[in-house]
Write an enzyme that holds these catalytic residues in place. Structure first.
Site, PDB file in Angstrom:
ATOM      1  N   GLU A   1       0.834  -1.219   0.000  1.00  0.00           N
ATOM      2  CA  GLU A   1       0.000   0.000   0.000  1.00  0.00           C
ATOM      3  C   GLU A   1       0.860   1.257   0.000  1.00  0.00           C
ATOM      4  O   GLU A   1       0.791   2.065   0.924  1.00  0.00           O
ATOM      5  CB  GLU A   1      -0.876   0.019   1.264  1.00  0.00           C
ATOM      6  CG  GLU A   1      -1.754  -1.189   1.471  1.00  0.00           C
ATOM      7  CD  GLU A   1      -2.352  -1.238   2.892  1.00  0.00           C
ATOM      8  OE1 GLU A   1      -1.900  -0.498   3.785  1.00  0.00           O
ATOM      9  OE2 GLU A   1      -3.288  -2.018   3.086  1.00  0.00           O
ATOM     10  N   PRO A   2       1.710   1.440  -1.009  1.00  0.00           N
ATOM     11  CA  PRO A   2       2.587   2.617  -0.994  1.00  0.00           C
ATOM     12  C   PRO A   2       1.825   3.895  -1.324  1.00  0.00           C
ATOM     13  O   PRO A   2       0.905   3.890  -2.137  1.00  0.00           O
ATOM     14  CB  PRO A   2       3.600   2.305  -2.103  1.00  0.00           C
ATOM     15  CG  PRO A   2       2.838   1.465  -3.075  1.00  0.00           C
ATOM     16  CD  PRO A   2       1.870   0.642  -2.249  1.00  0.00           C
TER      17      PRO A   2
ATOM     18  N   TYR B   1       4.391  18.441  10.971  1.00  0.00           N
ATOM     19  CA  TYR B   1       5.405  17.432  11.301  1.00  0.00           C
ATOM     20  C   TYR B   1       6.819  17.997  11.335  1.00  0.00           C
ATOM     21  O   TYR B   1       7.769  17.213  11.312  1.00  0.00           O
ATOM     22  CB  TYR B   1       5.429  16.327  10.232  1.00  0.00           C
ATOM     23  CG  TYR B   1       4.130  15.666   9.905  1.00  0.00           C
ATOM     24  CD1 TYR B   1       3.401  14.974  10.877  1.00  0.00           C
ATOM     25  CD2 TYR B   1       3.630  15.670   8.603  1.00  0.00           C
ATOM     26  CE1 TYR B   1       2.230  14.328  10.550  1.00  0.00           C
ATOM     27  CE2 TYR B   1       2.455  15.014   8.274  1.00  0.00           C
ATOM     28  CZ  TYR B   1       1.760  14.354   9.248  1.00  0.00           C
ATOM     29  OH  TYR B   1       0.605  13.694   8.925  1.00  0.00           O
TER      30      TYR B   1
ATOM     31  N   CYS C   1      -1.893  33.779   9.783  1.00  0.00           N
ATOM     32  CA  CYS C   1      -1.639  34.372  11.090  1.00  0.00           C
ATOM     33  C   CYS C   1      -1.358  33.297  12.126  1.00  0.00           C
ATOM     34  O   CYS C   1      -2.152  33.058  13.049  1.00  0.00           O
ATOM     35  CB  CYS C   1      -2.831  35.214  11.509  1.00  0.00           C
ATOM     36  SG  CYS C   1      -3.263  36.373  10.222  1.00  0.00           S
TER      37      CYS C   1
HETATM   38  C1  LIG Z   1      -1.098   6.039   5.183  1.00  0.00           C
HETATM   39  C2  LIG Z   1      -1.150   4.589   4.938  1.00  0.00           C
HETATM   40  C3  LIG Z   1      -0.388   4.010   3.920  1.00  0.00           C
HETATM   41  C4  LIG Z   1       0.564   4.788   3.048  1.00  0.00           C
HETATM   42  O1  LIG Z   1       1.714   5.173   3.728  1.00  0.00           O
HETATM   43  P1  LIG Z   1       2.941   5.852   2.936  1.00  0.00           P
HETATM   44  O2  LIG Z   1       3.899   6.179   4.000  1.00  0.00           O
HETATM   45  O3  LIG Z   1       2.422   7.040   2.237  1.00  0.00           O
HETATM   46  O4  LIG Z   1       3.464   4.830   1.977  1.00  0.00           O
HETATM   47  C5  LIG Z   1      -0.542   2.656   3.698  1.00  0.00           C
HETATM   48  N1  LIG Z   1      -1.371   1.900   4.463  1.00  0.00           N
HETATM   49  C6  LIG Z   1      -2.105   2.427   5.465  1.00  0.00           C
HETATM   50  C7  LIG Z   1      -3.003   1.544   6.247  1.00  0.00           C
HETATM   51  C8  LIG Z   1      -2.008   3.784   5.732  1.00  0.00           C
HETATM   52  O5  LIG Z   1      -2.735   4.299   6.735  1.00  0.00           O
END
Ligand SMILES: *Cc1c(COP(=O)(O)O)cnc(C)c1O
Length: 409
Positions: free
Chosen positions: A271-272, A314, A341
């Site tokens: 899940e990138p 962050y 502001c």
């Molecule tokens: C935010 C998130 C990601 C993506 O993370 P990256 O650091 O952008 O790769 C993948 N899986 C889940 C469950 C997330 O919450």
């Protein structure tokens, strides 16, 4: 960012001069390179070539529908975290069998939509969620494919605000809870336990924590003796925001995942978000004023923290680069700030920066991920336009928000 280059001191995105775009479009605006997205996507695939994973792009990192469609055409699925993201992914042409739904607080309404659409996986983060999904599925006469999200209790060297895999973080289920939930799920007749998932944080620059969580997953599979169809290894791969920042080396991890896959005979999901989209965008902004401070000059941009929040949220570093280079330097320090502001509305401090004048343009770099999506209407400022470049063409893929609509009462 190989698609953003200087040609004769002018910044180009692919074949288009950023200066020319800035002249013709109201600043600030987000600007993306399609080529860079393509390159990142194919590099990711190349890294995990033997594994043939399903890539579910993390929609929360950038949810512009045009970009989702573009990624969908490259073969990407989607990882979504809300009703809106799920609908957007579907509307952008991504098929339900390539969509996973993550998040600790999914509402009944969100679950109903996910169940109705028969998406690939709903990744569950609590027993109560499992019970609710089972109840809704029963009512709708469906069998729902689910995964369990593991919290492996691993510390990750990243900003403390983006770690998600420590026991003290709210995400996922402990190994112990997963082992007991696996048994209970046997009695939830409308659930199909198809996956284990894990996502330990973001902007991770070492493969160590990934290797550790793979071990824990292997251990759970051995203990439960369940043959999971999918193992979802999440995202979190870091990118270089600073020139000297080391890059994450994925070769070693890729080999481990490959062995894992062979051993357990499962399909791998990633899940990138950031690693696909982070370096594909810049935020183009104009120098509104320059003012002398006590021991530095303030360069006041027309972009604010509402347009780009990561530095304020962050303390993120994003290199600010000129649109037109000169050899002249400003003596001493400068600080780039925005008009909002709030003291935290600032974007970085530099020594011996090149000479800038009022009305010059600069670009905040690497804003493709968690950029536009985090923007807000704070100070009653409209959301920005997004422009997409491919070769020598540019296209507005989101119009700047209409101010009149924004101030309607
Ligand atoms: C935010 C998130 C990601 C993506 O993370 P990256 O650091 O952008 O790769 C993948 N899986 C889940 C469950 C997330 O919450």
């Amino acid at each position: 960012m190989s698609s953003f280059k200087y040609k004769q001191k002018k910044l180009f995105v692919e074949n288009i001069s950023v200066f020319n775009l800035a002249k013709r479009n109201r600043t600030p605006f987000y600007l993306y390179s399609g080529l860079q997205i393509k390159e990142n996507y194919s590099n990711f695939i190349k890294n995990f070539k033997n594994i043939n994973p399903l890539i579910c792009f993390s929609v929360k990192s950038n949810s512009n529908p045009y970009i989702l469609r573009f990624l969908g055409k490259l073969g990407s699925g989607a990882d979504v975290v809300s009703y809106g993201e799920l609908l957007k992914a579907l509307k952008s042409g991504i098929k339900p069998n390539k969509i996973v739904f993550s998040g600790i607080g999914k509402s009944e309404e969100e679950l109903k939509l996910a169940i109705k659409k028969k998406i690939l996986l709903i990744n569950i983060e609590s027993e109560s969620e499992a019970l609710l999904i089972n109840k809704i599925s029963k009512k709708m006469n469906k069998n729902t494919s689910i995964g369990l999200r593991l919290n492996p209790d691993i510390s990750v060297k990243t900003h403390r605000k983006i770690s998600t895999g420590k026991a003290e973080d709210k995400f996922g289920l402990s190994k112990k809870d997963i082992l007991s939930l696996c048994k209970k799920i046997n009695n939830m007749k409308n659930l199909r336990l198809n996956a284990l998932s894990v996502h330990i944080g973001s902007q991770i620059l070492s493969d160590n924590p990934y290797k550790k969580s793979l071990k824990i997953i292997a251990d759970i599979i051995k203990k439960t003796k369940i043959k999971f169809k999918f193992i979802d290894l999440g995202g979190g791969f870091g990118i270089s925001y600073r020139k000297k920042e080391k890059k994450i080396k994925l070769k070693n991890y890729s080999n481990l995942v490959n062995n894992f896959k062979k051993k357990f005979n499962c399909k791998i999901i990633f899940e990138p978000g950031r690693s696909i989209i982070g370096n594909t965008g810049i935020l183009v902004s104009k120098v509104q004023y320059i003012k002398k401070g006590r021991n530095k000059s303030f360069i006041i941009l027309d972009a604010g923290m509402n347009d780009f929040m990561r530095p304020a949220l962050y303390d993120a570093f994003h290199n600010i680069i000129p649109i037109t280079k000169t050899n002249k330097k400003i003596k001493g320090s400068v600080e780039f700030v925005g008009p909002i502001c709030e003291t935290t509305c600032k974007f970085g401090r530099y020594k011996n920066y090149q000479r800038l004048n009022e009305n010059n343009y600069v670009a905040i770099s690497n804003v493709g991920a968690y950029g536009f999506v985090l923007s807000s209407n704070y100070n009653t400022r409209p959301l920005l336009a997004e422009i997409f470049v491919r070769k020598n063409k540019n296209k507005t893929i989101r119009k700047r928000q209409n101010l009149l609509e924004l101030i309607k009462v």
